[in-house]
Design an enzyme around this catalytic site. Structure first.
Site, PDB file in Angstrom:
ATOM      1  N   ASP A  86       0.820  -1.206   0.000  1.00 49.25           N
ATOM      2  CA  ASP A  86       0.000   0.000   0.000  1.00 49.25           C
ATOM      3  C   ASP A  86       0.859   1.263   0.000  1.00 49.25           C
ATOM      4  OD1 ASP A  86      -2.294  -1.491  -0.067  1.00 49.25           O
ATOM      5  OD2 ASP A  86      -2.755  -1.284   2.059  1.00 49.25           O
ATOM      6  N   GLY A  87       2.048   1.216   0.615  1.00 48.20           N
ATOM      7  CA  GLY A  87       2.942   2.371   0.591  1.00 48.20           C
ATOM      8  C   GLY A  87       3.378   2.717  -0.822  1.00 48.20           C
ATOM      9  N   LYS A  91       2.542   6.179  -3.083  1.00 48.88           N
ATOM     10  CA  LYS A  91       3.557   6.962  -3.799  1.00 48.88           C
ATOM     11  C   LYS A  91       3.175   7.119  -5.267  1.00 48.88           C
ATOM     12  CE  LYS A  91       7.380   5.538  -0.795  1.00 48.88           C
ATOM     13  NZ  LYS A  91       8.626   4.731  -0.708  1.00 48.88           N
ATOM     14  N   ASP A 189       0.696  15.232  20.151  1.00 49.34           N
ATOM     15  CA  ASP A 189       1.880  14.934  19.344  1.00 49.34           C
ATOM     16  C   ASP A 189       1.642  15.249  17.872  1.00 49.34           C
ATOM     17  OD1 ASP A 189       3.146  14.087  21.604  1.00 49.34           O
ATOM     18  OD2 ASP A 189       3.231  11.969  21.068  1.00 49.34           O
ATOM     19  N   SER A 203      -5.030   7.052  10.918  1.00 50.18           N
ATOM     20  CA  SER A 203      -6.118   7.553  11.761  1.00 50.18           C
ATOM     21  C   SER A 203      -6.697   6.435  12.617  1.00 50.18           C
ATOM     22  CB  SER A 203      -7.213   8.178  10.891  1.00 50.18           C
ATOM     23  OG  SER A 203      -8.321   8.571  11.672  1.00 50.18           O
ATOM     24  N   LEU A 204      -6.919   5.275  12.038  1.00 51.39           N
ATOM     25  CA  LEU A 204      -7.485   4.145  12.776  1.00 51.39           C
ATOM     26  C   LEU A 204      -6.578   3.728  13.926  1.00 51.39           C
ATOM     27  CD1 LEU A 204      -9.802   2.002  12.845  1.00 51.39           C
ATOM     28  CD2 LEU A 204      -8.327   0.565  11.427  1.00 51.39           C
ATOM     29  N   ALA A 224      -2.011  11.147  20.246  1.00 56.51           N
ATOM     30  CA  ALA A 224      -1.652  11.253  21.668  1.00 56.51           C
ATOM     31  C   ALA A 224      -2.045  12.597  22.263  1.00 56.51           C
ATOM     32  CB  ALA A 224      -0.147  10.991  21.853  1.00 56.51           C
TER      33      ALA A 224
END
Length: 303
Positions: A86-87, A91, A189, A203-204, A224
């Site tokens: 998926d990365g 891209k 953070d 997000s999950l 956080a």
């Protein structure tokens, strides 16, 4: 998300493909070889990302002479093929940008939520593409702009855009406005602005909700947060999100689908829906909720 079917096209067509790939998986090169062999047999024009092509040559993959190589977004093709996880898909999507070229994701990674075509399914998928027997899902993207220091890379994200702390353990303050109305100042953070596609990603992992691709929403999820009463908030995707960051280090990171850039404190970040979708090629009959159950183990009970 809109879906259209392409089943009226002739079976024999002259097509052009741009290939992107993962440059760290020599042991998964069989999928690369399969794609190149099939496209060669179909007499397709093959253009390969220059960095990926150098990787192929170094590792003795291929044997097929491409039509050409390219850098950046300097390609004009009928389809893009992403070979990796998926990365790698993200891209490729950032490089496609506003071209709206349909993307075929071949999964040689782990999850394969976006890159959903298994190596064993590549030949059938490409045969279906030539036969016009496939569906295209339109996924909303978001774009980032700045009032102050400029960004260097592509401004588009399919999954998410996040502002994050940098260099030390101190949290940052993120003053947030929605369509010009003050929402809250996050002490955290970082803050993630996620599309429905990205709601199953970063997000999950920070407690954000799953949003189905056709929902027309964005989600703001704090990383956080230094408060028990801060929760993710879902907003309409026609909302402009404006962020002003204050940091003890006087700078911060902005991550665009995981690609990070450093910005100086005082730079205003504006995030809005991109004026175009990212188009993903899917097999006919493939369903989002079945993918959610299989890939994310949604609702699985191992008792």
């Amino acid at each position: 998300m809109s879906k259209q079917y392409a089943n009226q096209q002739p079976a024999k067509r002259h097509l052009r493909f741009a290939l992107f790939g993962n440059e760290y998986q020599v042991n998964k090169s069989v999928a690369v070889q399969t794609v190149l062999d099939i496209l060669s047999r179909c007499h397709a024009e093959i253009f390969i990302d220059k960095t990926f092509y150098d990787f192929i040559c170094r590792n003795g993959i291929g044997g097929v002479q491409p039509t050409g190589t390219f850098t950046g977004d300097d390609f004009d093709v009928d389809y893009v093929i992403s070979i990796g996880g998926d990365g790698t898909f993200l891209k490729a999507a950032s490089r496609v940008g506003n071209k709206q070229t349909p993307i075929i994701g071949v999964n040689t990674g782990r999850l394969g939520f976006l890159a959903s075509v298994l190596p064993s399914e590549v030949e059938q998928m490409l045969c279906d593409v030539y036969a016009g027997n496939y569906a295209i899902d339109d996924h909303a993207a978001i774009e980032i702009s700045t009032d102050g220091e400029s960004l260097q890379g592509p401004p588009y994200a399919l999954n998410d855009i996040a502002v994050l702390k940098r260099d030390n353990a101190s949290m940052i303050s993120i003053r947030t406005e929605l369509n010009g109305d003050y929402l809250v100042t996050y002490q955290a953070d970082g803050l993630i602005v996620s599309t429905p596609t990205g709601s199953t990603a970063y997000s999950l992992s920070n407690g954000g909700p799953i949003m189905v691709p056709q929902s027309g929403n964005l989600c703001l999820t704090a990383v956080a947060p230094h408060s028990l009463n801060i929760r993710p908030i879902v907003i309409s995707d026609d909302t402009e999100v404006r962020l002003q960051v204050m940091s003890r280090t006087h700078n911060f990171l902005v991550a665009i689908d995981g690609r990070s850039e450093r910005l100086a404190e005082g730079t205003t970040v504006i995030i809005r829906k991109a004026p175009f979708p990212i188009r993903i090629v899917k097999r006919v009959g493939q369903r989002y909720f079945s993918t959610l159950r299989e890939k994310m183990m949604w609702g699985a009970d191992k008792r």
